[in-house]
Design an enzyme around this catalytic site. Structure first.
Site, PDB file in Angstrom:
ATOM      1  N   GLU A 371       0.797  -1.245   0.000  1.00 16.00           N
ATOM      2  CA  GLU A 371       0.000   0.000   0.000  1.00 16.00           C
ATOM      3  C   GLU A 371       0.823   1.286   0.000  1.00 16.00           C
ATOM      4  OE1 GLU A 371      -2.822  -0.615   3.186  1.00 16.00           O
ATOM      5  OE2 GLU A 371      -3.751  -2.290   2.149  1.00 16.00           O
ATOM      6  N   GLU A 472      -6.338  -9.860  -3.197  1.00 14.82           N
ATOM      7  CA  GLU A 472      -7.128  -9.919  -1.957  1.00 14.82           C
ATOM      8  C   GLU A 472      -8.607  -9.723  -2.273  1.00 14.82           C
ATOM      9  OE1 GLU A 472      -5.599  -7.144   0.962  1.00 14.82           O
ATOM     10  OE2 GLU A 472      -3.532  -7.504   0.370  1.00 14.82           O
TER      11      GLU A 472
END
Ligand SMILES: *[C@@H]1O[C@H](CO)[C@@H](O)[C@H](O)[C@H]1NC(C)=O
Ligand SMILES: *[C@@H]1O[C@H](CO)[C@@H](O)[C@H](O)[C@H]1NC(C)=O
Ligand SMILES: *[C@@H]1O[C@H](CO)[C@@H](O)[C@H](O)[C@H]1NC(C)=O
Ligand SMILES: *[C@@H]1O[C@H](CO)[C@@H](O)[C@H](O)[C@H]1NC(C)=O
Ligand SMILES: *[C@@H]1O[C@H](CO)[C@@H](O)[C@H](O)[C@H]1NC(C)=O
Length: 593
Positions: A371, A472
């Protein structure tokens, strides 16, 4: 709820101070009543592709529109005549736009803009696509976020957001869905700083025909995931081979379909059974993260990760390493936060050495620094080079591992920080600093998936030529029929896209997946989403039976993966296995009887 194997369970009453007697009259423990499964949403009168915005083209002045807050609306001319691409992909051929737009002036708050009330036009549980051209005036200083917002009673729903930097038109592409009957819904365009004029053209909100898109995707999937195969039978005396019967069955699709698993899930046999039967890749929820393996400085503990690696390897599954670092401040454990620059630098180096040498050759992928579009913990403390340096060191320690970037909201049009263009810039930036980026991770936590929006992101990222993985993926509709369809949208888009090389779900078992995202409930029963997943997995397996033709051949087109073949001629019976790998030229399987 008890999930997993317990050796002993007991219930007890407690609370009052010592010396106080407790009187118990009756205590009942029984199986909890299950909610009635919802019914599929009623889509009978849904007009797919029909815009619910009144006077969208402003051919009737400002009829239907009102200013949200004391700002001024007027109609002007000069916006694009072409449909925004993501809407065009959903709607197909469409009238060109007429060039009219709404000019919003005298804005004194960022939320001020043009608005419409759409309460009566919305149907529950139907997915709406949002599309518009937007632009800001030259008075804008720096970049401005522009957003199509839904005011659903007192709730704000993000219908798509874009960052406008230059004086040009930008496409907004988003989506939303409402699951409970609201009293009032308005749509408005907002977000630019006060004083900045906003322009809006061709706002469209329309129900998305997912089934129509699926037909297109099946066609695409056929091109991307299958290969022509010729089974060629030979042997002595060709004559006796006529009438030979061939039965081909796919036993394994080689495309990576994975899931997240956590250490506690290993105690639940049913979980493990579903995991190993229906997936061929695994990734761990938290067990590899730094805060898990080294919660206290110097106390390294890889027990959980080791056990999970063993489970996957024992079952012939590959594993993704998630993640070496996580760039978001709030996820960093406190002892790391307290380090000075030099100590942090050596802690980072130690983490890399310890993890990657321990597992060398075991994890096929690593999410190196999770991220980076949404955080900058390490970069802020160690400088811009640290990110590329993490990649370089990881590569030195385990050269066979593919090193991924991994981020969220890349594919749904809601987050300008993670728009595909931003992600591309970010990846190129890393590459320019020498980072061996080997793959692009799109997390895929998505709320209202719309095929052409997701596909647009994949197309854009595809220009980098790197493999893209959904790392994910999860969807989260309360209505399990809607959830099943959301999942199908994502799986079909991903599987049909030539740049996508793997799909990992972020769990599938109730309580171990995000709320309303499960495919299997806590008691082990499949719901609609689970059924849909398995149905797609079955659809993506090829089987073929038949008699050989006059050339002693049987031809079919099949999904990449492993097959068994059984050949029965007049005199002989024969069986073997073969693999269909990716490739353009037809695969010839020679069988000599
Ligand atoms: C602009 O908006 C203000 C506040 O709503 C209003 O008083 C004014 O009359 C408007 N001016 C024009 C030209 O529409
Ligand atoms: C409203 O905006 C127009 C155009 O930007 C400007 O000319 C006018 O002065 C503004 N009016 C007020 C009351 O700020
Ligand atoms: C515009 O942005 C620049 C640089 O970010 C800043 O120096 C300047 O003060 C800003 N001007 C206004 C009017 O906000
Ligand atoms: C390491 O972790 C495992 C699993 O959480 C735990 O059982 C074990 O006690 C830990 N070992 C040490 C030395 O803390
Ligand atoms: C929409 O879904 C919700 C959540 O499952 C359900 O309660 C509701 O009855 C559904 N409404 C319609 C009209 O489909």
């Amino acid at each position: 709820m008890i999930n997993g194997v317990v050796s002993k369970a007991f219930i007890f009453l407690e609370g009052p101070p010592p010396g106080t007697d407790i009187l118990l009259n009756s205590l009942v423990v029984k199986h909890a009543q299950k909610n009635q499964p919802p019914s599929p949403p009623d889509t009978e009168n849904v007009l797919y592709g029909v815009n619910i915005i009144t006077n969208s083209d402003l051919s009737d002045g400002l009829n239907g529109w009102f200013p949200l807050g004391p700002c001024n609306l007027s109609v002007a001319y000069g916006s694009p005549h072409v449909l925004p691409p993501m809407a065009r992909d959903s709607l197909g051929t469409h009238e060109p736009l007429n060039g009219n737009y709404i000019l919003v002036t005298n804005r004194t708050q960022s939320w001020m803009g043009p608005a419409q009330t759409i309460t009566d036009k919305l149907k529950l549980n139907v997915t709406y696509q949002v599309s518009a051209w937007v632009r800001v005036s030259s008075a804008a200083n720096g970049s401005q976020n522009l957003n199509v917002a839904l005011g659903v009673d007192s709730q704000w729903v993000n219908g798509g957001q874009v960052e406008a930097k230059d004086e040009r038109w930008y496409e907004i592409g988003g989506a939303f869905r409402i699951e409970e009957q609201p009293k009032r819904v308005i749509v408005y365009v907002q977000g630019a700083s006060p004083g900045v004029d906003v322009m809006l053209a061709g706002l469209q909100i329309f129900p998305v025909d997912r089934k129509a898109r699926f037909r297109h995707l099946k066609h695409q999937t056929d091109k991307v995931r299958k290969r022509d195969v010729t089974i060629k039978i030979s042997g002595s005396g060709t004559e006796s081979l006529l009438g030979t019967f061939v039965k081909v069955r796919q036993i394994k699709n080689s495309f990576p379909f994975g899931s997240c698993i956590m250490r506690t899930n290993m105690d639940n046999e049913d979980f493990v059974d579903f995991f190993t039967k229906n997936f061929n890749w695994g990734v761990f929820g938290n067990e590899l993260k730094w805060y898990w393996t080294e919660a206290q400085r110097g106390n390294l503990n890889y027990t959980d990760a080791d056990e999970l690696v063993d489970l996957c390897k024992k079952n012939g599954m590959e594993v993704r390493g998630h993640c070496i670092f996580w760039e978001v401040d709030g996820t960093v454990q406190s002892w790391i936060k307290s380090l000075n620059k030099n100590d942090l630098m050596s802690a980072v180096q130690n983490r890399l050495n310890s993890l990657l040498s321990r597992y060398k050759g075991k994890f096929k992928h690593y999410d190196v620094n999770n991220e980076m579009l949404h955080g900058s913990f390490y970069q802020d403390r160690l400088g811009k080079d640290i990110r590329a340096s993490m990649f370089k060191t990881a590569h030195q320690l385990d050269p066979d591992a593919t090193l991924f970037v991994n981020d969220y909201h890349v594919e749904d049009g809601t987050d300008p920080r993670a728009a595909p263009e931003k992600y591309i810039e970010h990846i190129i930036g890393l590459q320019e600093q020498g980072a061996p980026v080997g793959g692009i991770g799109i997390q895929g936590h998505i709320d209202y998936p719309v095929g052409p929006i997701v596909c647009s992101a994949l197309d854009k990222l595809g220009v980098l030529g790197l493999p893209i993985w959904f790392t994910e993926l999860d969807v989260g509709a309360e209505n399990e029929f809607v959830r099943a369809e959301d999942l199908e949208v994502m799986l079909r888009e991903a599987y049909a896209h030539p740049a996508v090389e793997g799909i990992m779900l972020w769990g599938f078992w109730e309580l171990y997946v995000r709320n309303n995202g499960h495919l299997v409930n806590a008691e082990g029963d499949l719901n609609e989403a689970g059924n849909r997943y398995l149905a797609l997995k079955r659809e993506w397996m090829s089987h073929c039976n038949g008699y050989v033709d006059e050339n002693c051949e049987l031809k079919f087109r099949g999904f990449h993966g492993d097959y068994t073949i059984e050949v029965v001629s007049l005199t002989k019976k024969f069986s073997r296995t073969f693999t269909v790998e990716r490739g353009d030229a037809p695969l010839v399987v020679n069988i000599n009887l």
